[in-house]
Design a protein around this motif. Structure first.
Motif, PDB file in Angstrom:
ATOM      1  N   VAL A 131      15.990 -49.942  35.620  1.00  0.00           N
ATOM      2  CA  VAL A 131      15.897 -48.820  36.564  1.00  0.00           C
ATOM      3  C   VAL A 131      16.379 -47.533  35.887  1.00  0.00           C
ATOM      4  N   ALA A 132      15.786 -46.429  36.324  1.00  0.00           N
ATOM      5  CA  ALA A 132      16.076 -45.148  35.682  1.00  0.00           C
ATOM      6  C   ALA A 132      16.353 -44.080  36.734  1.00  0.00           C
ATOM      7  N   PRO A 133      17.627 -43.893  37.107  1.00  0.00           N
ATOM      8  CA  PRO A 133      17.949 -42.866  38.109  1.00  0.00           C
ATOM      9  C   PRO A 133      17.735 -41.449  37.566  1.00  0.00           C
ATOM     10  N   SER A 134      16.997 -40.638  38.342  1.00  0.00           N
ATOM     11  CA  SER A 134      16.633 -39.293  37.866  1.00  0.00           C
ATOM     12  C   SER A 134      17.113 -38.205  38.800  1.00  0.00           C
ATOM     13  N   ASP A 135      17.973 -38.559  39.749  1.00  0.00           N
ATOM     14  CA  ASP A 135      18.344 -37.656  40.841  1.00  0.00           C
ATOM     15  C   ASP A 135      19.414 -36.640  40.464  1.00  0.00           C
ATOM     16  N   MET A 136      20.248 -36.980  39.464  1.00  0.00           N
ATOM     17  CA  MET A 136      21.351 -36.114  39.020  1.00  0.00           C
ATOM     18  C   MET A 136      22.498 -35.981  40.026  1.00  0.00           C
ATOM     19  N   MET A 137      22.681 -36.984  40.891  1.00  0.00           N
ATOM     20  CA  MET A 137      23.908 -37.020  41.702  1.00  0.00           C
ATOM     21  C   MET A 137      25.058 -37.493  40.809  1.00  0.00           C
ATOM     22  N   ASP A 138      26.266 -37.035  41.123  1.00  0.00           N
ATOM     23  CA  ASP A 138      27.428 -37.503  40.367  1.00  0.00           C
ATOM     24  C   ASP A 138      27.726 -38.955  40.740  1.00  0.00           C
ATOM     25  N   GLY A 139      27.993 -39.764  39.767  1.00  0.00           N
ATOM     26  CA  GLY A 139      28.449 -41.141  40.029  1.00  0.00           C
ATOM     27  C   GLY A 139      27.343 -42.142  40.319  1.00  0.00           C
ATOM     28  N   LYS A 171      19.544 -34.014  32.403  1.00  0.00           N
ATOM     29  CA  LYS A 171      18.298 -33.542  33.004  1.00  0.00           C
ATOM     30  C   LYS A 171      18.491 -32.118  33.481  1.00  0.00           C
ATOM     31  N   TYR A 172      17.699 -31.239  32.942  1.00  0.00           N
ATOM     32  CA  TYR A 172      17.842 -29.818  33.247  1.00  0.00           C
ATOM     33  C   TYR A 172      16.947 -29.413  34.421  1.00  0.00           C
ATOM     34  N   ALA A 173      17.396 -28.415  35.176  1.00  0.00           N
ATOM     35  CA  ALA A 173      16.559 -27.804  36.215  1.00  0.00           C
ATOM     36  C   ALA A 173      15.502 -27.001  35.471  1.00  0.00           C
ATOM     37  N   SER A 174      14.274 -27.477  35.486  1.00  0.00           N
ATOM     38  CA  SER A 174      13.288 -26.952  34.554  1.00  0.00           C
ATOM     39  C   SER A 174      11.950 -26.665  35.220  1.00  0.00           C
ATOM     40  N   ALA A 175      11.357 -25.562  34.835  1.00  0.00           N
ATOM     41  CA  ALA A 175      10.005 -25.239  35.309  1.00  0.00           C
ATOM     42  C   ALA A 175       8.958 -26.144  34.666  1.00  0.00           C
ATOM     43  N   MET A 185      20.771 -29.664  35.746  1.00  0.00           N
ATOM     44  CA  MET A 185      21.615 -28.815  34.909  1.00  0.00           C
ATOM     45  C   MET A 185      21.021 -27.443  34.588  1.00  0.00           C
ATOM     46  N   ASP A 186      21.910 -26.515  34.327  1.00  0.00           N
ATOM     47  CA  ASP A 186      21.537 -25.163  33.909  1.00  0.00           C
ATOM     48  C   ASP A 186      21.146 -25.201  32.426  1.00  0.00           C
ATOM     49  N   TYR A 187      19.955 -24.709  32.123  1.00  0.00           N
ATOM     50  CA  TYR A 187      19.470 -24.860  30.747  1.00  0.00           C
ATOM     51  C   TYR A 187      20.158 -23.952  29.725  1.00  0.00           C
ATOM     52  N   ASN A 226      23.188 -24.453  29.066  1.00  0.00           N
ATOM     53  CA  ASN A 226      24.359 -25.231  28.645  1.00  0.00           C
ATOM     54  C   ASN A 226      23.995 -26.417  27.770  1.00  0.00           C
ATOM     55  N   SER A 227      24.762 -26.588  26.695  1.00  0.00           N
ATOM     56  CA  SER A 227      24.588 -27.812  25.912  1.00  0.00           C
ATOM     57  C   SER A 227      25.848 -28.684  25.909  1.00  0.00           C
ATOM     58  N   ARG A 228      27.019 -28.083  25.886  1.00  0.00           N
ATOM     59  CA  ARG A 228      28.244 -28.910  25.921  1.00  0.00           C
ATOM     60  C   ARG A 228      28.318 -29.679  27.234  1.00  0.00           C
ATOM     61  N   GLU A 229      27.822 -29.053  28.291  1.00  0.00           N
ATOM     62  CA  GLU A 229      27.812 -29.751  29.577  1.00  0.00           C
ATOM     63  C   GLU A 229      26.895 -30.977  29.521  1.00  0.00           C
ATOM     64  N   GLY A 230      25.876 -30.884  28.681  1.00  0.00           N
ATOM     65  CA  GLY A 230      24.981 -32.031  28.500  1.00  0.00           C
ATOM     66  C   GLY A 230      25.715 -33.215  27.888  1.00  0.00           C
ATOM     67  N   ILE A 231      26.601 -32.908  26.959  1.00  0.00           N
ATOM     68  CA  ILE A 231      27.402 -33.971  26.334  1.00  0.00           C
ATOM     69  C   ILE A 231      28.340 -34.584  27.367  1.00  0.00           C
ATOM     70  N   LYS A 232      28.892 -33.705  28.210  1.00  0.00           N
ATOM     71  CA  LYS A 232      29.774 -34.210  29.272  1.00  0.00           C
ATOM     72  C   LYS A 232      29.018 -35.190  30.175  1.00  0.00           C
ATOM     73  N   GLU A 233      27.818 -34.809  30.587  1.00  0.00           N
ATOM     74  CA  GLU A 233      26.995 -35.699  31.431  1.00  0.00           C
ATOM     75  C   GLU A 233      26.705 -37.009  30.706  1.00  0.00           C
ATOM     76  N   ALA A 234      26.407 -36.891  29.412  1.00  0.00           N
ATOM     77  CA  ALA A 234      26.064 -38.086  28.628  1.00  0.00           C
ATOM     78  C   ALA A 234      27.264 -39.034  28.562  1.00  0.00           C
ATOM     79  N   ILE A 235      28.428 -38.486  28.262  1.00  0.00           N
ATOM     80  CA  ILE A 235      29.621 -39.330  28.120  1.00  0.00           C
ATOM     81  C   ILE A 235      29.990 -39.981  29.455  1.00  0.00           C
ATOM     82  N   LEU A 236      29.885 -39.191  30.530  1.00  0.00           N
ATOM     83  CA  LEU A 236      30.188 -39.763  31.850  1.00  0.00           C
ATOM     84  C   LEU A 236      29.287 -40.951  32.149  1.00  0.00           C
ATOM     85  N   ASP A 237      28.009 -40.806  31.823  1.00  0.00           N
ATOM     86  CA  ASP A 237      27.085 -41.902  32.142  1.00  0.00           C
ATOM     87  C   ASP A 237      27.344 -43.129  31.276  1.00  0.00           C
TER      88      ASP A 237
END
Ligand code: PBG
Length: 327
Positions: free
Chosen positions: A161-169, A194-198, A221-223, A225-236
């Motif tokens: 399964v691949a959650p794509s919703d971007m909810m925390d947790g 996953k960035y908020a993307s057009a 995510m706000d595009y 940001n890149s360090r925040e991407g690492i934060k999301e990655a580590i959390l997951d």
């Protein structure tokens, strides 16, 4: 001229260039996104995504067979339900469109590896990726429904399964639910970064999932940001994700590299609908060479650090790999 270093020496022939290639790919790392829709006898072309279709379940086997023949063995299912409601109940219904598609696909093609996108936006009347509280998506209430959705997919035969919703947790919530029901071995591929993307525009047309008000910036995510991407990655990773995805691919290859360098689990890149649409549109005008552009985009994702590539071009890329054009 006394020149010892001549990088051109290794570019002299096709055989030599292939020998020293740094990036190698294989069809087994491709995932094809597939849209299934309620109804019968439907193979509807998506207007902004030429050669991509929404299939009704009776047409699904033909599509899967074609992929299998091309050597593409991994699918990612997206569902387009008949009815939508406030709480996206079609997402977790036992007889929902994705659940039925899984039963159909797994019974006919047991070797096809079936992954599902776990999200609410195709199923909610407001088009947001979770349940609302006022105009805001309520994170923790949504986790329950996402977990229920993931469980219903796995019960219907999903291999991953691949959650794509971007909810925390959500990764932890889904992991716990799957484990409680005995699905300890089912992997989770998280759309972690996953960035908020057009670039998702054509997909939202394909799936009828554009939000009816506002946008997805309070959860995707706000595009900038890149360090925040690492934060999301580590959390997951901490929450138990088995594979991390970066999305979109083309404009976010720096993020693919950073995530790859930071975590020890496989990284996937999703070349999304807008990337596909741009190539198709320019190719239709005769302004670019479609196949060569497609190959460069794919190789660049792998070169950046992706081990897995999700693309609407999976079949065509597999063919190029067979022909030795890439890989
Ligand atoms: C569901 C979802 C989306 C995509 C994948 N899963 C749309 C979105 O977030 O708005 C986009 C895929 C693509 O554009 O190809 N949330």
């Amino acid at each position: 001229m006394n020149m010892i270093q001549r990088p051109r020496r290794l570019r002299g022939s096709e055989g030599l260039r292939k020998m020293v290639r740094e990036t190698r790919m294989d069809k087994s790392s491709l995932i094809y996104p597939l849209f299934v829709k309620e109804g019968t006898n439907l193979k509807e072309e998506i207007p902004s995504m030429p050669d991509q279709y929404r299939y009704s379940l009776d047409q699904l086997p033909y599509a899967v067979e074609e992929l299998q023949n091309a050597g593409v063995g991994n699918l990612m299912f997206f569902g387009i339900p008949e009815h939508k409601d406030e709480v996206g109940s079609g997402a977790y219904a036992q007889d929902g469109i994705v659940q039925r598609a899984l039963r159909e696909a797994k019974s006919r093609f047991p070797d096809m590896y079936c992954i599902t996108d776990v999200c609410m936006c195709e199923y909610t009347s407001h088009g947001h990726c979770g349940v609302l509280c006022g105009h805001d998506v309520e994170n923790d209430e949504t986790l329950k429904l996402l977990s229920q959705t993931a469980l219903s997919h796995v019960e219907a035969g999903a291999d991953m399964v691949a959650p794509s919703d971007m909810m925390d947790g959500r990764v932890l919530a889904i992991r716990n639910t799957l484990d409680e029901h005995g699905f300890k071995e089912t992997p989770i591929m998280s759309y972690a970064v996953k960035y908020a993307s057009a670039f998702y525009g054509p997909f939202r047309e394909a799936a009828g999932s554009a939000p009816s008000f506002g946008d997805r910036k309070s959860y995707q995510m706000d595009y900038h940001n890149s360090r925040e991407g690492i934060k999301e990655a580590i959390l997951d990773v901490q929450e138990g994700a088995d594979i991390l995805m970066v999305k979109p691919a083309m404009s976010f290859l720096d993020i693919v590299t950073k995530v790859h360098d930071e975590v020890q689990i496989p990284v996937a890149a999703y070349s999304v609908s807008g990337e596909y649409a741009m190539v198709k549109a320019a190719a239709a005008k005769g302004w670019i060479e479609e196949e060569r552009i497609m190959c460069e985009m794919a190789v660049s994702a792998y070169r950046a650090g992706a081990q897995i590539y999700l693309t609407y071009y999976a079949k065509e890329l597999a063919k190029c790999m067979d022909e030795g054009k890439i890989g």
